[in-house]
Structure formats: C-alpha cells, structure tokens
Motif scaffolding. Structure first.
Motif, PDB file in Angstrom:
ATOM      1  N   ASP A 262       0.870  -1.185   0.000  1.00 52.81           N
ATOM      2  CA  ASP A 262       0.000   0.000   0.000  1.00 52.81           C
ATOM      3  C   ASP A 262       0.906   1.234   0.000  1.00 52.81           C
ATOM      4  N   GLU A 263       1.030   1.853  -1.168  1.00 48.83           N
ATOM      5  CA  GLU A 263       1.947   3.001  -1.303  1.00 48.83           C
ATOM      6  C   GLU A 263       1.361   4.274  -0.704  1.00 48.83           C
ATOM      7  N   GLY A 264       0.054   4.251  -0.398  1.00 47.55           N
ATOM      8  CA  GLY A 264      -0.588   5.453   0.132  1.00 47.55           C
ATOM      9  C   GLY A 264      -0.898   6.446  -0.971  1.00 47.55           C
ATOM     10  N   ILE A 265      -1.620   5.977  -1.988  1.00 47.20           N
ATOM     11  CA  ILE A 265      -2.047   6.843  -3.096  1.00 47.20           C
ATOM     12  C   ILE A 265      -3.568   6.863  -3.030  1.00 47.20           C
ATOM     13  N   SER A 266      -4.118   8.014  -2.645  1.00 53.08           N
ATOM     14  CA  SER A 266      -5.562   8.011  -2.378  1.00 53.08           C
ATOM     15  C   SER A 266      -6.378   7.714  -3.636  1.00 53.08           C
ATOM     16  N   GLY A 267      -7.382   6.888  -3.459  1.00 55.90           N
ATOM     17  CA  GLY A 267      -8.269   6.516  -4.557  1.00 55.90           C
ATOM     18  C   GLY A 267      -7.695   5.465  -5.481  1.00 55.90           C
ATOM     19  N   TYR A 268      -6.529   4.899  -5.140  1.00 55.43           N
ATOM     20  CA  TYR A 268      -5.891   3.932  -6.044  1.00 55.43           C
ATOM     21  C   TYR A 268      -5.456   2.716  -5.233  1.00 55.43           C
ATOM     22  N   ARG A 269      -5.626   1.549  -5.792  1.00 56.96           N
ATOM     23  CA  ARG A 269      -5.162   0.309  -5.186  1.00 56.96           C
ATOM     24  C   ARG A 269      -5.695   0.079  -3.782  1.00 56.96           C
ATOM     25  N   ASP A 270      -6.975  -0.138  -3.676  1.00 55.65           N
ATOM     26  CA  ASP A 270      -7.550  -0.459  -2.376  1.00 55.65           C
ATOM     27  C   ASP A 270      -7.075  -1.869  -1.989  1.00 55.65           C
TER      28      ASP A 270
ATOM     29  N   LEU B 144       8.410  13.727  -9.419  1.00 52.13           N
ATOM     30  CA  LEU B 144       9.305  12.661  -8.954  1.00 52.13           C
ATOM     31  C   LEU B 144       8.548  11.468  -8.368  1.00 52.13           C
ATOM     32  N   SER B 145       7.223  11.502  -8.443  1.00 49.33           N
ATOM     33  CA  SER B 145       6.424  10.468  -7.769  1.00 49.33           C
ATOM     34  C   SER B 145       6.874   9.051  -8.132  1.00 49.33           C
ATOM     35  N   CYS B 146       7.048   8.793  -9.421  1.00 50.88           N
ATOM     36  CA  CYS B 146       7.329   7.413  -9.839  1.00 50.88           C
ATOM     37  C   CYS B 146       8.747   6.985  -9.481  1.00 50.88           C
ATOM     38  N   SER B 147       9.714   7.909  -9.588  1.00 48.63           N
ATOM     39  CA  SER B 147      11.075   7.493  -9.233  1.00 48.63           C
ATOM     40  C   SER B 147      11.131   7.124  -7.757  1.00 48.63           C
ATOM     41  N   TYR B 148      10.483   7.930  -6.914  1.00 50.11           N
ATOM     42  CA  TYR B 148      10.507   7.633  -5.483  1.00 50.11           C
ATOM     43  C   TYR B 148       9.690   6.375  -5.169  1.00 50.11           C
ATOM     44  N   CYS B 149       8.507   6.313  -5.730  1.00 50.39           N
ATOM     45  CA  CYS B 149       7.609   5.191  -5.446  1.00 50.39           C
ATOM     46  C   CYS B 149       8.240   3.867  -5.884  1.00 50.39           C
ATOM     47  N   GLY B 150       8.834   3.864  -7.088  1.00 46.36           N
ATOM     48  CA  GLY B 150       9.412   2.621  -7.618  1.00 46.36           C
ATOM     49  C   GLY B 150      10.541   2.098  -6.745  1.00 46.36           C
ATOM     50  N   VAL B 151      11.425   3.002  -6.337  1.00 43.67           N
ATOM     51  CA  VAL B 151      12.579   2.591  -5.519  1.00 43.67           C
ATOM     52  C   VAL B 151      12.106   2.036  -4.174  1.00 43.67           C
ATOM     53  N   LEU B 152      11.196   2.786  -3.528  1.00 42.93           N
ATOM     54  CA  LEU B 152      10.747   2.362  -2.196  1.00 42.93           C
ATOM     55  C   LEU B 152       9.912   1.082  -2.269  1.00 42.93           C
ATOM     56  N   ARG B 153       9.114   0.939  -3.328  1.00 36.52           N
ATOM     57  CA  ARG B 153       8.303  -0.280  -3.450  1.00 36.52           C
ATOM     58  C   ARG B 153       9.192  -1.500  -3.647  1.00 36.52           C
ATOM     59  N   ARG B 154      10.230  -1.361  -4.497  1.00 38.36           N
ATOM     60  CA  ARG B 154      11.139  -2.500  -4.703  1.00 38.36           C
ATOM     61  C   ARG B 154      11.778  -2.914  -3.380  1.00 38.36           C
TER      62      ARG B 154
ATOM     63  N   THR C  32       3.920   8.393   2.819  1.00 40.69           N
ATOM     64  CA  THR C  32       3.165   7.786   1.710  1.00 40.69           C
ATOM     65  C   THR C  32       3.557   8.506   0.415  1.00 40.69           C
ATOM     66  N   VAL C  33       3.183   7.933  -0.727  1.00 40.31           N
ATOM     67  CA  VAL C  33       3.487   8.599  -1.995  1.00 40.31           C
ATOM     68  C   VAL C  33       2.762   9.951  -2.062  1.00 40.31           C
ATOM     69  N   ASP C  34       1.514  10.007  -1.585  1.00 42.06           N
ATOM     70  CA  ASP C  34       0.795  11.285  -1.593  1.00 42.06           C
ATOM     71  C   ASP C  34       1.558  12.353  -0.803  1.00 42.06           C
TER      72      ASP C  34
ATOM     73  N   SER D 105      -6.060   3.362 -13.275  1.00 36.74           N
ATOM     74  CA  SER D 105      -4.621   3.628 -13.352  1.00 36.74           C
ATOM     75  C   SER D 105      -4.233   4.659 -12.295  1.00 36.74           C
ATOM     76  N   CYS D 106      -2.970   4.632 -11.946  1.00 38.21           N
ATOM     77  CA  CYS D 106      -2.462   5.491 -10.883  1.00 38.21           C
ATOM     78  C   CYS D 106      -2.556   6.960 -11.305  1.00 38.21           C
ATOM     79  N   PRO D 107      -2.956   7.846 -10.381  1.00 40.74           N
ATOM     80  CA  PRO D 107      -3.048   9.271 -10.743  1.00 40.74           C
ATOM     81  C   PRO D 107      -1.701   9.897 -11.103  1.00 40.74           C
ATOM     82  N   TYR D 108      -0.598   9.213 -10.760  1.00 37.35           N
ATOM     83  CA  TYR D 108       0.730   9.766 -11.092  1.00 37.35           C
ATOM     84  C   TYR D 108       1.344   9.079 -12.316  1.00 37.35           C
ATOM     85  N   ALA D 109       0.556   8.231 -12.999  1.00 34.73           N
ATOM     86  CA  ALA D 109       1.118   7.422 -14.093  1.00 34.73           C
ATOM     87  C   ALA D 109       1.723   8.281 -15.205  1.00 34.73           C
ATOM     88  N   HIS D 110       1.240   9.529 -15.357  1.00 33.18           N
ATOM     89  CA  HIS D 110       1.794  10.391 -16.415  1.00 33.18           C
ATOM     90  C   HIS D 110       3.270  10.704 -16.176  1.00 33.18           C
TER      91      HIS D 110
HETATM   92 FE1  SF4 Z   1       4.033   4.437  -8.121  1.00 30.26          FE
HETATM   93 FE2  SF4 Z   1       4.290   5.813 -10.411  1.00 30.26          FE
HETATM   94 FE3  SF4 Z   1       3.386   3.311 -10.444  1.00 30.26          FE
HETATM   95 FE4  SF4 Z   1       1.888   5.268  -9.445  1.00 30.26          FE
HETATM   96  S1  SF4 Z   1       2.561   5.053 -11.592  1.00 30.26           S
HETATM   97  S2  SF4 Z   1       2.191   3.247  -8.529  1.00 30.26           S
HETATM   98  S3  SF4 Z   1       3.445   6.552  -8.472  1.00 30.26           S
HETATM   99  S4  SF4 Z   1       5.450   3.963  -9.829  1.00 30.26           S
END
Ligand code: SF4
Length: 298
Positions: A85-93, A132-142, A120-122, A222-227
């Motif tokens: 649970d990355e803490g992205i509101s409204g995504y991945r319940d 930078l959402s995805c770079s941070y989220c990806g590293v921490l999730r791995r 959290t990612v939010d 899809s994730c709100p930060y996917a762009h």
């Molecule tokens: Fe995390 Fe980015 Fe994937 Fe959203 S799109 S879950 S922020 S890596």
C-alpha cells in the motif's frame, strides 16, 4: 474468425505467430509459455516459498491465478500474496487484493509505506512535487517488496512483468546508454530475494485477457501519477514500431537476456547499505530518498 487449431470461434489473434485462438487453445498456449519460462529458468524447486507481488491489478491477478494453479497440488511449495500500500488516495484499495487472494485461498499480507517508511506517496508528492512520484515510489516499493518477502521467509519473489514491460526495460536501458543494467543479471544478486517473472514472454494484452477470463473484480484503474512514469514515452514508441514489426518485443527481450548473461562482474558484486543493510548499487537510493524526505519534513 475461427481458431487455427480447432475451428471453434477465436477470441484472440496473435500477430507475431499468425494464429487465431479459441478460449481453450488460448489458455493452453498461455499456460504452456508461462510454464516453459519457469522451467527453463529453474524458477521452482521443491521446498520453495514464493511471494507474489500482488497489487490486485490485471497482471498480478493473472500471475496469482496461474501460480496458484501451478502450486496448489504441491505440498512442497508455499505461496503468499504480498500487497504494498503506497498510500495513493483513490488507487489500489488493498481490500480488493485481499478479496481476490481469499477467493483463491492464498495467504495474503499487506505492507504499507506508512508503516515501513513513515510516509506515503501522496505525502512525498506534497513535499517534493508531482514529477518525482514514480522514481521515489518505484525505488521504495522495490525495497519494501524485498524486505516483506524476506520477512515471510520467501526465497522467490514473483513479479507480473509481461513481454511489453521487459522489452520496454531493455529499450529504456539502451536509450539511456546504461550498459551496466543491460549486462547485469539482477535476479541472483546477494541480498535480493530471487525474482521470477513467469509472464516475461507473454504480451500484455494476452495477460489482460487471461485475467479477464479467470479473475473477477481485479483493479482496472490507473495510478493518478502514471503520467510521470519514464517508460510512457518508450511504451508509445515501441507500440508504434511493434505494430509494423510484430516480433520486435520478443527480439528485444532475447537481446536483454543475452546481454545479461554476459555479465560485467561489477554489477554482480554484492553491496549493502550501511544505513539499512539492504542490497544496493553505488549508493542506497531508498535511504537517500528517505533522508531527502525527512529533511523536507523538518
Ligand atoms: Fe508508483 Fe508511479 Fe506506479 Fe503510481 S505510476 S504506482 S506513483 S510507480
């Protein structure tokens, strides 16, 4: 269109093989490819504990269904599902992932950024900005997937990466000129739970179809930060090219495997972060990120 094998109505056309397939022949072809990937890489052995990275989306839902079918008659194998649970509101319940795992009868565990990293990612986006959402989220999730799998006693971490994902990674590393990543097999680095990717030779649209045929209620949003994901450009470029040259993704994945089998030596040296003890590259990116966030927080 009729199935090329039995003349029943076809549900999919594989441009790279020239075959139309009915439901039965599609599922048989899909499972044969995934099993062949597992067999040729030696990804399952008696006594293994497999943690499946299970977001509840189509790829991981298909993977959990496939691995459950492959292992459920085996007393010598254990299967868990791990949801981050990355803490992205409204995504991945996580409750949706829990429901699917329960339906399959697979032990399920939820690990959160909040509990592991205190953020959290939010919150990271609020502090550091959206880009930078995805770079941070990806590293921490791995990192969290690795520590979570290890905490459950797993010796394999199953990931839902498909042929499209793998081909995009090879192309991205090529475009960046990242020879180290291209020549470094990362699945057996010390400190890393061995990653297994049974769908790495199967196109994304076939993984999605397999999920639609077998799993009810998987997450489709899809994730709100996917762009912000770096691979979006590469995906578009590759989709366009592969439409005209259907075997391109397979060729890229083969190239990636050949290059990683060469190995440079430097990439396979085990390095451990003095802060967190986790395996890392030149510097531990996850500890750098956490330090940056806590500085911003002060
Ligand atoms: Fe995390 Fe980015 Fe994937 Fe959203 S799109 S879950 S922020 S890596």
């Amino acid at each position: 269109m009729l199935c090329s094998k039995c003349r029943r109505p076809a549900i999919i056309y594989q441009r790279y093989s020239g075959l139309h397939l009915c439901r039965n022949h599609f599922v048989a072809d899909f499972q044969a490819k995934a099993k062949r990937a597992v067999r040729t890489h030696g990804w399952l052995s008696p006594g293994d504990s497999i943690a499946v990275a299970f977001s509840g989306g189509k790829d991981s839902a298909a993977l959990l269904h496939f691995l459950h079918g492959l292992t459920c008659g085996r007393r010598d194998l254990r299967l868990y599902a791990i949801t981050i649970d990355e803490g992205i509101s409204g995504y991945r319940d996580p409750a949706i992932a829990a429901g699917i795992a329960q339906t399959l009868g697979v032990e399920h565990h939820i690990f959160s950024f909040r509990e592991a990293f205190g953020t959290t990612v939010d919150e990271i986006v609020r502090l550091r900005g959206d880009s930078l959402s995805c770079s941070y989220c990806g590293v921490l999730r791995r990192r969290l997937l690795n520590t979570a799998a290890r905490s459950l006693g797993a010796n394999r971490l199953a990931l839902g990466m498909n042929l499209d994902d793998e081909a995009q990674s090879v192309l991205m590393n090529t475009l960046r000129g990242d020879a180290l990543r291209l020549t470094r097999g990362d699945t057996r680095r010390a400190g890393l739970i061995q990653r297994i990717k049974p769908f790495m030779y199967i196109p994304e649209r076939e993984v999605a179809l397999y999920a639609y045929l077998h799993v009810e209620g998987f997450l489709a949003g899809s994730c709100p930060y996917a762009h912000n994901a770096l691979r979006a450009d590469v995906r578009n470029l590759l989709n366009d090219y592969a439409w005209r040259h259907p075997s391109t993704r397979h060729s890229l994945v083969r190239l990636g495997e050949e290059l990683s089998s060469i190995g440079t030596g430097t990439g396979s040296e085990p390095r451990f972060c003095p802060e967190c003890g986790e395996t890392c590259g030149e510097t531990c990116r996850s500890c750098q990120i956490l330090a940056e966030i806590s500085r911003d927080d002060e």
